[in-house]
Design a protein around this motif. Structure first.
Motif, mmCIF file in Angstrom:
data_model
loop_
_atom_site.group_PDB
_atom_site.id
_atom_site.type_symbol
_atom_site.label_atom_id
_atom_site.label_comp_id
_atom_site.label_asym_id
_atom_site.label_seq_id
_atom_site.Cartn_x
_atom_site.Cartn_y
_atom_site.Cartn_z
ATOM 1 N N LEU A 56 -4.568 6.592 -4.105
ATOM 2 C CA LEU A 56 -5.326 5.561 -4.396
ATOM 3 C C LEU A 56 -5.406 5.053 -5.574
ATOM 4 O O LEU A 56 -5.364 3.812 -5.875
ATOM 5 C CB LEU A 56 -6.984 6.140 -3.768
ATOM 6 N N HIS A 86 0.935 -1.233 -0.045
ATOM 7 C CA HIS A 86 0.100 0.132 -0.030
ATOM 8 C C HIS A 86 0.710 1.133 0.102
ATOM 9 O O HIS A 86 1.685 1.450 0.888
ATOM 10 C CB HIS A 86 -1.015 0.004 1.056
ATOM 11 N N GLY A 102 -8.339 2.189 2.425
ATOM 12 C CA GLY A 102 -7.807 3.933 2.700
ATOM 13 C C GLY A 102 -8.757 4.495 3.486
ATOM 14 O O GLY A 102 -8.446 5.584 4.478
ATOM 15 N N HIS A 120 -1.530 10.276 7.000
ATOM 16 C CA HIS A 120 -2.723 9.806 6.342
ATOM 17 C C HIS A 120 -3.928 10.723 6.843
ATOM 18 O O HIS A 120 -4.013 11.282 7.819
ATOM 19 C CB HIS A 120 -3.368 8.335 6.882
#
Length: 353
Positions: free
Chosen positions: A116, A2, A105, A298
């Motif tokens: 993404l 990721h 996410g 994030h």
């Protein structure tokens, strides 16, 4: 694998987002055909394949929580593109991985939101395209047996992971935010992800083999595997009418679906506690090579489920288990709903033609 926010610059992240969006649009069109029926089941199989596609997304989510050690201080996890493509078809497979990455996410702060598009392109589109093309090629040259399907799934899954690592390196070469020799990044990424690919291949082979053993008619990649039964009529051999999937003795789609859901819940809610805590392949390479120098927090870091734990639940086992169960349930609901909508759209379009 990721990719977080900050590894890839904004223009290239946006371009990857456009590629991913285009792939999703194309996959929506293709999935309408794939969800319209099972292998050899005519046009009624969508009643089975839409829930199965949702289950595949939930299962991939669950297994991705199970990081396994691959080298000293490094772990890996399933990417799932090969598994999804073989079970439910390449177009539906891309959508399955896109749903998983979206849920990860938004809910769990796993994989950057601005990244993404990069993640869908690398972990969804590339893995599915490489794996399914190789799988179909092998199935065409190997004997038409269940063992051939499992062998082909092993090889396809194995190759898909370093292919995804190569794709990430190519994107990083164009839009990386740090100045790191690309040759070193490529060697490190492909090297560690080849090892991870072995784990991916084993998981994919075992899962595909288990489903093929009980319901080959539900496995997209096993279409045409069964040789028609021959009957002698008036001295001539003719093909018998194919049995419907529901006629498979002792095997119902509901039982398979329920078993898959229970398995996903157990893996995410219990087994995940014993997963390796070492950084995965991309995290390890990023730390070793300095790719993560400009990583950003994030946007969903304050989510109640961030980092696969339930906020304010102090017991680590309980917190992680609850987060896993919630994740499986949410992915199953979103995935199944989305695939039902795709299937319904197909039938509405067909009715107007």
């Amino acid at each position: 694998m990721h990719v977080p926010d900050g590894f890839i610059n904004a223009p290239v992240s946006a371009a990857a987002g456009v590629v991913a969006a285009g792939a999703v649009v194309v996959s929506l069109r293709g999935a309408r055909r794939e969800l319209g029926g099972t292998s050899g089941a005519g046009g009624h199989g969508g009643e089975r394949t839409a829930p199965l596609a949702g289950l595949v997304a939930a299962f991939v989510f669950a297994v991705q929580m199970l990081n396994f050690p691959v080298a000293a201080g490094t772990s890996g996890h399933l990417l799932g593109g090969a598994l999804a493509a073989i079970l439910v078809g390449p177009y539906t497979g891309v959508l399955c991985i896109a749903v998983v990455l979206l849920m990860q996410g938004i809910l769990f702060a796993d994989g950057g939101l601005t990244a993404l598009g990069v993640n869908i392109t690398v972990m969804g589109v590339v893995t599915v395209l490489v794996a399914y093309a190789l799988f179909r090629g092998l199935v065409l040259v190997l004997p038409r047996t269940r063992r051939s399907v499992t062998v082909a799934s092993f090889v396809a899954a194995l190759v898909s992971v370093p292919a995804a690592a190569t794709a990430f390196t190519a994107i990083y070469a164009i839009g990386g935010t740090t100045d790191v020799p690309i040759g070193k990044v490529l060697a490190a990424m492909v090297g560690v992800h080849t090892l991870i690919g072995i784990g991916e291949a084993v998981i994919t082979m075992l899962t595909v083999g288990a489903v093929v053993a009980v319901r080959p008619d539900l496995v997209y990649g096993a279409r045409g595997l069964t040789v028609p039964l021959k009957l002698r009529v008036d001295g001539e051999l003719v093909d018998a009418a194919p049995a419907t999937p529901a006629a498979v003795p002792g095997r119902s789609t509901k039982k398979l679906w329920a078993g898959g859901v229970v398995t996903a819940l157990v893996l995410a809610g219990f087994v995940s506690f014993y997963a390796s805590a070492s950084p995965d392949g991309l995290e390890k390479v990023a730390a070793d090579e300095g790719i993560d120098a400009k990583v950003r927090p994030h946007a969903a870091a304050d989510s109640p489920l961030a980092d696969y734990g339930v906020k304010d639940v102090d017991d680590a086992r309980l917190s992680g288990g609850l987060a896993g169960v919630i994740g499986v349930g949410a992915t199953l609901a979103v995935g199944t709903g989305a695939f039902w909508a795709v299937r319904r759209r197909r039938h509405e379009t067909g009715a107007r033609v």
